[in-house]
Design a protein around this motif. Sequence first.
Motif, PDB file in Angstrom:
ATOM      1  N   VAL A  90       0.823  -1.214   0.000  1.00  0.00           N
ATOM      2  CA  VAL A  90       0.000   0.000   0.000  1.00  0.00           C
ATOM      3  C   VAL A  90       0.855   1.261   0.000  1.00  0.00           C
ATOM      4  CG1 VAL A  90      -2.013  -1.110   1.050  1.00  0.00           C
ATOM      5  CG2 VAL A  90      -0.253  -0.087   2.522  1.00  0.00           C
ATOM      6  N   VAL A  91       2.135   1.121  -0.348  1.00  0.00           N
ATOM      7  CA  VAL A  91       3.030   2.269  -0.473  1.00  0.00           C
ATOM      8  C   VAL A  91       3.206   2.534  -1.961  1.00  0.00           C
ATOM      9  CG1 VAL A  91       5.271   3.257   0.108  1.00  0.00           C
ATOM     10  CG2 VAL A  91       4.201   1.581   1.634  1.00  0.00           C
ATOM     11  N   ARG A 106      -0.720  -0.079  -4.671  1.00  0.00           N
ATOM     12  CA  ARG A 106      -1.900   0.560  -5.248  1.00  0.00           C
ATOM     13  C   ARG A 106      -2.943   0.779  -4.167  1.00  0.00           C
ATOM     14  NH1 ARG A 106      -3.569  -2.806 -10.526  1.00  0.00           N
ATOM     15  NH2 ARG A 106      -4.571  -4.067  -8.917  1.00  0.00           N
ATOM     16  N   PRO A 107      -2.665   1.658  -3.209  1.00  0.00           N
ATOM     17  CA  PRO A 107      -3.640   1.866  -2.133  1.00  0.00           C
ATOM     18  C   PRO A 107      -4.971   2.388  -2.633  1.00  0.00           C
ATOM     19  CG  PRO A 107      -1.954   3.577  -2.089  1.00  0.00           C
ATOM     20  CD  PRO A 107      -1.475   2.523  -3.051  1.00  0.00           C
ATOM     21  N   HIS A 153       3.103  -1.092   3.885  1.00  0.00           N
ATOM     22  CA  HIS A 153       3.546  -1.207   5.265  1.00  0.00           C
ATOM     23  C   HIS A 153       3.076   0.075   5.884  1.00  0.00           C
ATOM     24  CE1 HIS A 153       6.565  -0.649   8.465  1.00  0.00           C
ATOM     25  NE2 HIS A 153       7.016  -1.875   8.309  1.00  0.00           N
ATOM     26  N   ALA A 154       2.364   0.024   7.013  1.00  0.00           N
ATOM     27  CA  ALA A 154       1.745   1.216   7.586  1.00  0.00           C
ATOM     28  C   ALA A 154       2.751   2.229   8.102  1.00  0.00           C
ATOM     29  CB  ALA A 154       0.799   0.812   8.724  1.00  0.00           C
ATOM     30  N   GLY A 155       3.943   1.798   8.462  1.00  0.00           N
ATOM     31  CA  GLY A 155       4.949   2.735   8.926  1.00  0.00           C
ATOM     32  C   GLY A 155       5.659   3.457   7.798  1.00  0.00           C
ATOM     33  N   ASP A 197      -1.194   7.833   1.152  1.00  0.00           N
ATOM     34  CA  ASP A 197      -1.412   6.393   1.035  1.00  0.00           C
ATOM     35  C   ASP A 197      -2.254   5.878   2.197  1.00  0.00           C
ATOM     36  OD1 ASP A 197       0.027   6.265  -1.304  1.00  0.00           O
ATOM     37  OD2 ASP A 197       1.880   5.570  -0.362  1.00  0.00           O
ATOM     38  N   LEU A 198      -1.995   6.362   3.410  1.00  0.00           N
ATOM     39  CA  LEU A 198      -2.780   5.913   4.555  1.00  0.00           C
ATOM     40  C   LEU A 198      -4.234   6.360   4.439  1.00  0.00           C
ATOM     41  CD1 LEU A 198      -0.398   6.367   7.623  1.00  0.00           C
ATOM     42  CD2 LEU A 198      -0.832   4.327   6.251  1.00  0.00           C
TER      43      LEU A 198
END
Length: 415
Positions: free
Chosen positions: A355-356, A362-363, A385-387, A393-394
């Motif tokens: 998701v980056v 491709r978020p 990666h959420a971090g 993206d988030l």
Amino acid sequence: MRAAAFLYPWDVAGDPDAARRVADLGVRQVTLAAAYHSTRALTPRHPRHRVVTARHAAVLYPPAAERWAGRALRPYPQDWVAGTDPFGEAARALADVGLEVHSWVVLAHNSRLGTEHPAIAVRNAYGDRYPWAPCIARAEVRAYLRDLAAEAAVRPGARGTELESCGWYGLVHPHAHDKTGGVPLTGAAQYLMSLCFCEVCAAGYTGLGVPAEEVRGAVVRALEPVWAGAEDGDDGAGGGRAGEWREVERLLGGELSALVRSWREGAARTLRREAVAAVRAAAGDGFRVLLHADPAAHRCGANAGADPGDVLAYADGVVVPCTGDDAAREDALAPFAAAREGGAPGRVLAANLTVVTAMGGRPGTLAADAAHAAALGADELRLYHAGLAGDGDLAAVRRGLAGLSRYRGAGPAPA
């Protein structure tokens, strides 16, 4: 569809807002690194830093002195995150906001270990060693990885674990200033360059009926057209995982390719079974053990190749790389889904989606991609990666997870 996000402890430790920010994405679980390889990681929202440099593979908790006393192969502690137990600190913060924590354990990927103990590293057909890739056919390597898995997986606060690199590592290694792309290598050529010829593997080939020097010579001859630029980069008719293996058989011959595959799959199967058993023995009932895996048993790397029917016979499930188009997702998920339907009910099939955006993710199409994965049999999501992800993206992840429900049960996702 249960969703989990990957995190490093340094994404959370020292940032009082990090845990709540992750919970607000809509995930229920965090897969938190407990043992990890060297990396340089961006931390775009941390109040104290923007880049963390993990100089070598390390454990992100205090290793048990009594377990490792007197052993040559042992985990290295970290010193780039404040405190003695950054995993524990992050796990507590995440649990406090209602997130379930599972440990993330990288096993057969450790450049410092192979540099300090070169005899244990994979040695290719030309005699070159890969220090980042410990040879899993070696008993001392398996003993180290088995004990590391048990210790790093079963950390206080962890409800389960995900074991990465639980199998063969080989030529491909995203490395600082890497200069190995001058000659394009097909998947088959990468496989041949990943075959190990250390004394243990050489004895293994010989024991299966073909002298190791004969195998090594065949590999070198098969690769000669690659270095001369005569190969066209095609991995066989049909491409994909099956095409890769057909090309290996063409290059090496059916008998030798089957012999090498038998030796390597046996070593990988032994490691996986030992690692899972060690974690279960340390954790007790109710602790979930998943493996990061690829359904093509010949593949090397973080998602190490594993026969779907075999791995689902003893692990609680798999995490499968699913970033890419619909065809790539089907190629990755379908073999595991078929194996589960054929005799492994209840096993978890988690689709891992990047998701980056800057890393090829491709978020913005998360809901559609996740729905397509679900139609192929996936029942959980992993978000990498959420971090590392930026704020945009988030935000797309939040929208995607919120919108996923409208695709549930609707079959393949819309284009």
